[in-house]
Design a protein around this motif. Structure first.
Motif, PDB file in Angstrom:
ATOM      1  N   ASP A 145     -52.533  -4.940  62.206  1.00  0.00           N
ATOM      2  CA  ASP A 145     -51.894  -3.900  62.069  1.00  0.00           C
ATOM      3  C   ASP A 145     -50.177  -4.135  63.493  1.00  0.00           C
ATOM      4  O   ASP A 145     -49.731  -3.296  63.051  1.00  0.00           O
ATOM      5  CB  ASP A 145     -53.220  -3.043  63.480  1.00  0.00           C
ATOM      6  CG  ASP A 145     -53.695  -2.810  62.212  1.00  0.00           C
ATOM      7  OD1 ASP A 145     -54.944  -1.590  63.212  1.00  0.00           O
ATOM      8  OD2 ASP A 145     -53.958  -2.530  61.030  1.00  0.00           O
ATOM      9  N   SER A 163     -47.407  -4.639  60.559  1.00  0.00           N
ATOM     10  CA  SER A 163     -47.109  -3.422  60.430  1.00  0.00           C
ATOM     11  C   SER A 163     -46.257  -2.729  61.799  1.00  0.00           C
ATOM     12  O   SER A 163     -45.566  -1.440  60.848  1.00  0.00           O
ATOM     13  CB  SER A 163     -48.315  -3.024  59.093  1.00  0.00           C
ATOM     14  OG  SER A 163     -49.464  -2.560  60.737  1.00  0.00           O
ATOM     15  N   TYR A 215     -41.552  -3.227  63.647  1.00  0.00           N
ATOM     16  CA  TYR A 215     -39.663  -4.055  62.076  1.00  0.00           C
ATOM     17  C   TYR A 215     -38.689  -4.610  63.064  1.00  0.00           C
ATOM     18  O   TYR A 215     -38.231  -3.828  64.255  1.00  0.00           O
ATOM     19  CB  TYR A 215     -39.849  -2.166  61.801  1.00  0.00           C
ATOM     20  CG  TYR A 215     -38.788  -2.827  60.592  1.00  0.00           C
ATOM     21  CD1 TYR A 215     -39.154  -3.642  59.284  1.00  0.00           C
ATOM     22  CD2 TYR A 215     -37.321  -2.694  60.588  1.00  0.00           C
ATOM     23  CE1 TYR A 215     -37.723  -3.753  58.727  1.00  0.00           C
ATOM     24  CE2 TYR A 215     -36.105  -2.673  59.922  1.00  0.00           C
ATOM     25  CZ  TYR A 215     -36.920  -3.437  58.534  1.00  0.00           C
ATOM     26  OH  TYR A 215     -35.377  -4.124  58.064  1.00  0.00           O
TER      27      TYR A 215
END
Length: 663
Positions: free
Chosen positions: A411, A414, A417
Motif C-alpha cells: 500500500d 501506491s 507519488y
C-alpha cells in the motif's frame, strides 16, 4: 589667493601660529558703498589675503547673501538631478563590487538561492592590480620634459631639480597621495570617472592632492570639460563641533543655521562648496568664486575669490578688468568616455551590469533546480499515516535511518507519488559560459594577463598575446596619464605661486638652486613618467627576454643588462656593474693588435718603396755613365735607351723594349 584645506576639502587662508589673519586689513570697508566706489570689488578681492567673506558681507549684506545661498543649493539640486540615471547605476555598481549582502529571496520558493557573482569586482581588481604599480613608481611619479634646444645642459639640470622636488612633495609631503591613488584606481573602473583636488595648504605649508569620489562632485551633464562648466559643486559633511571651531577661527561666517535643540548635537550637517561664475559687483561681468553653503539652512558660510592678482588682466586705466583666468583645482580622471557625449564617463559597473544580472539569474536557477532535485517532493494519499518523531504526515531522513510506517508494504507504494523534478538545464549552463566569455572580452581579463599563460610559450609569443590583450587597457592608461599630467601641472603651479624657497633649497642641497627661477621658466612641461605601453610585470619581463637575445651581438651589452634588471625590479643596479676606472679609458686589446698590424704593413710598404727608388737611381746612374763614355752629353741618351722609362717617378726597366712607333 592662498587655498587651504581643513577637514573636508573646503579651502581657507590659515593664519600664522598664534596670530589671527584679517582679510580686510588695509581695506576701508566704509568706503565700499557700491558701484561708485573708486576701487572695484573684484580688485579688492584679488588684493585681499585668504577669506574674502568679510569684504563681500559688508558689500552685499545679509539679504543678497541669503538669496545667493538659496541659488547655490537650487543649482546643485538641479545638476544632481540631471545625472540621476548615471548616479543610480554607479551606486548599484559600487554595491555589487563591494558584494553587499543581497538579502533573502522568496521566489521561486522561500530562501531560494541569491548568489551575486563578483564579475564587476574581479574586473576592477584586475585593472587596479595592473595599473597601480605602473603608475605609482616609488619616488618617480613625475617627469619634467625640456622643450627647445639645450646646448649648455642648463635646462635639463633645472628640469631634474624640479622633478626631484615635485616627487618629494608627492611621496613625502602629501601623506595620502599614494593611498588616494590606490582608491582612485579601484573606483575608476567601476564608476567610470574620479577626481583629484589640488590646492596649496598654507596652514601645513605644503601642496595637497586629494581624491574626490565622483558621486560627491556634481557638474552639469552638458558640460564638455571641467574648465567649461559654469559651476562645480563638491558636497561633504561637517560635524557641529567643526562648524563651531571654524566660526571661531573666522573661516566660516557666524550665521544662524537654525540648529534644532532636539537633534543629536553631533549629527553631521551637509555642506556644499560651489565653484561658480557669478556677478557679485553688478558690473555685468561674472567672476569666479568659491561659495560654501549649509544645505539645510541655505546660509552662505564662506566666500572666496577663485583668482588672485596673477589671474587678472587689467586695462590701462588700472580698474577695468578685461579677463580673469579661473582657478580650477579639480582634475577629472576618465575610464571610458560616455558614448552619448555626456560629462560623466562609464565603467565596468555600467557595461557589465546587464550581463552580471543575467549571470546571477542563471546561476541561481541552476542552484534552485539542483536543490529541488535533491530535496524531492510529491503527493501522499490522505489515508497514509506516517509515524516518526511525533509527526503524522512528514518524515525527514538522516543517512542510514529507517522509519516505521503503519501500512502494508504494497500500500505504501501506491500511497506515495514523487513529483518529477527536472535536472539543471545544460542549455543554461552553456549560456552561462557564453556570457562569461563576453564579460571577459569586455573587461579584457584574459588568461595570459592573469598569469595563466602556457609554460611552453616563447617570450616573443607571450609578449604578442599580452600586447593584444591590453589594447583596451592601453587606451585607458593613456587617458589616466593625460589626467595625471594636468594634476602635476596644478601641483607645479601651486609650488610656483606659494612654495617655500627655504624648503626648496634644503631639500635639493644644490648651490644656486632657487625656487623662483626654477618654477617660473616657461620651457618646462610636466609629463607622467610611466610608459603606457608597458603596464604589467609579465609584459616587461617578456620585453627583457626579447632584449636578452641581442647580448653579444655588437650592441651596448651594459645598457641591455640594465634594462633587463629594471624590468625585474632589481634594486641598486649600478652596484652590479664593476666600477669604471678613472682617467682615459683602456683601449680594446683587439683594436690595439689591429692597429699594430696596420702600422707594420705600412712600414713594410714604405721600406719596399724606398728600396725600389734606390735601385732605380742606381740604374739611372749607370746609364748616365754609359752615355758619357759614348760621348753624349746630358740626359738625352738615357731617354733613348731601349728598355727604360723615366715616367712615374724614376727610370724603370720596361720588359720587351719601347712601344711601337718610338725611335
Amino acid at each position: 589667493m592662498s587655498m587651504v584645506d581643513d577637514y573636508d576639502g573646503s579651502t581657507y587662508e590659515a593664519p600664522e601660529y598664534g596670530e589671527v589673519s584679517d582679510p580686510t586689513e588695509g581695506v576701508d570697508l566704509d568706503d565700499m558703498g557700491g558701484p561708485e566706489d573708486e576701487t572695484p570689488l573684484i580688485l579688492l578681492l584679488a588684493a585681499s589675503t585668504g577669506d574674502a567673506s568679510a569684504i563681500i558681507e559688508k558689500y552685499l549684506g545679509e539679504t543678497v547673501l541669503g538669496s545667493l545661498g538659496a541659488q547655490c543649493v537650487e543649482d546643485w539640486s538641479m545638476d544632481d538631478g540631471a545625472r540621476n540615471e548615471w548616479k543610480t547605476q554607479t551606486e548599484a555598481a559600487l554595491s555589487a563590487a563591494a558584494q553587499d549582502a543581497p538579502g533573502d529571496k522568496s521566489y521561486p520558493f522561500d530562501r531560494s538561492a541569491n548568489v551575486q557573482y563578483p564579475l564587476i569586482t574581479v574586473a576592477a581588481q584586475q585593472f587596479a592590480a595592473r595599473a597601480y604599480p605602473a603608475i605609482v613608481k616609488p619616488g618617480d611619479a613625475v617627469s619634467v620634459a625640456v622643450l627647445g634646444r639645450d646646448d649648455s645642459g642648463q635646462k635639463q639640470a633645472r628640469a631634474d631639480r624640479v622633478k626631484d622636488y615635485l616627487n618629494y612633495q608627492l611621496f613625502y609631503r602629501i601623506a595620502d597621495w599614494e593611498g588616494d591613488t590606490d582608491v582612485l584606481l579601484n573606483q575608476l573602473p567601476i564608476s567610470g570617472c574620479g577626481f583629484r583636488k589640488v590646492y596649496y595648504d598654507a596652514h601645513k605649508r605644503r601642496p595637497c592632492s586629494e581624491f574626490v569620489n565622483a558621486l560627491n562632485l556634481t557638474v552639469p551633464s552638458d558640460a564638455k570639460a571641467l574648465k567649461d562648466a559654469p559651476r562645480i559643486t563638491q558636497d561633504f559633511e561637517v560635524f557641529p563641533y567643526q562648524i563651531a571651531e571654524r566660526q571661531r577661527s573666522g573661516m566660516y561666517r557666524d550665521a544662524d543655521m537654525l540648529l534644532d535643540g532636539n537633534e543629536d548635537d553631533q549629527k553631521p550637517r551637509q555642506f556644499i562648496e560651489q565653484h561658480r561664475m557669478h556677478d557679485l559687483d553688478g558690473d555685468g561681468v561674472e567672476e569666479p568664486y568659491i561659495i560654501t553653503v549649509d544645505v539645510e539652512s541655505t546660509q552662505v558660510m564662506r566666500i572666496e575669490a577663485a583668482y588672485d592678482e596673477l589671474d587678472l588682466e587689467i586695462a590701462e586705466d588700472g580698474k577695468t578688468v578685461i579677463r580673469i583666468e579661473r582657478w580650477c583645482p579639480f582634475v577629472k580622471y576618465s575610464f571610458l568616455p560616455d558614448p552619448k557625449g555626456r560629462f560623466y564617463d562609464i565603467g565596468f559597473g555600467h557595461l557589465l551590469a546587464p550581463i552580471n544580472a543575467v549571470v546571477n539569474t542563471i546561476i541561481n536557477q541552476l542552484l534552485d533546480a539542483g536543490h529541488a532535485q535533491v530535496a524531492g517532493g510529491g503527493f501522499l494519499a490522505a489515508g497514509l499515516r506516517l509515524q516518526g518523531s511525533g509527526q503524522t504526515n512528514v518524515l525527514r531522513f538522516s543517512p542510514s535511518e529507517y522509519k516505521v510506517v503503519n501500512v502494508p508494504g504494497g500500500d505504501i507504494r501506491s500511497a506515495i507519488y514523487d513529483r518529477p523534478m527536472p535536472a539543471p538545464s545544460p542549455v543554461l549552463f552553456e549560456l552561462l559560459g557564453m556570457l562569461m566569455d563576453a564579460a571577459r572580452d569586455i573587461s579584457s581579463v584574459k588568461d595570459v594577463l592573469t598569469g595563466e599563460a602556457g609554460k611552453s610559450q616563447t617570450a616573443t609569443a607571450t609578449l604578442a598575446l599580452i600586447e593584444q590583450g591590453l589594447q583596451t587597457f592601453t587606451a585607458i592608461y593613456k587617458r589616466i596619464y593625460r589626467s595625471a599630467k594636468q594634476e602635476f601641472q596644478l601641483l607645479y603651479d601651486c609650488v610656483s605661486r606659494y612654495g617655500d624657497p627655504d624648503e626648496y633649497a634644503r631639500v635639493l642641497d644644490i648651490p644656486g638652486a632657487t625656487l623662483a627661477k626654477d618654477f617660473n621658466e616657461a620651457d618646462l612641461d610636466i609629463q607622467p613618467v610611466a610608459d603606457p605601453a608597458s603596464v604589467t610585470n609579465m609584459q616587461r619581463m617578456a620585453k627583457a627576454g626579447f632584449l636578452q637575445g641581442f647580448l653579444g651581438k655588437g650592441l651596448n651589452d651594459e645598457e641591455i643588462l640594465k634594462r633587463i634588471f629594471e624590468a625585474a625590479d632589481i634594486a641598486d643596479i649600478e652596484k652590479l656593474f664593476p666600477p669604471k676606472p678613472e682617467g682615459p679609458p683602456t683601449p680594446n686589446p683587439l683594436m690595439i693588435a689591429d692597429l699594430k698590424e696596420k702600422e707594420s704593413k705600412a712600414a713594410l710598404n714604405e721600406a719596399t718603396a724606398t728600396k725600389n727608388r734606390a735601385d732605380a737611381m742606381d740604374k739611372l746612374s749607370l746609364v748616365a755613365e754609359r752615355g758619357v763614355m759614348n760621348g753624349s752629353g746630358g740626359m738625352g741618351p738615357v731617354a733613348q735607351q731601349p728598355g727604360y722609362d723615366l715616367g712615374n717617378g724614376g727610370a724603370q726597366e720596361v720588359v720587351g723594349g719601347p712601344a711601337p712607333g718610338m725611335g
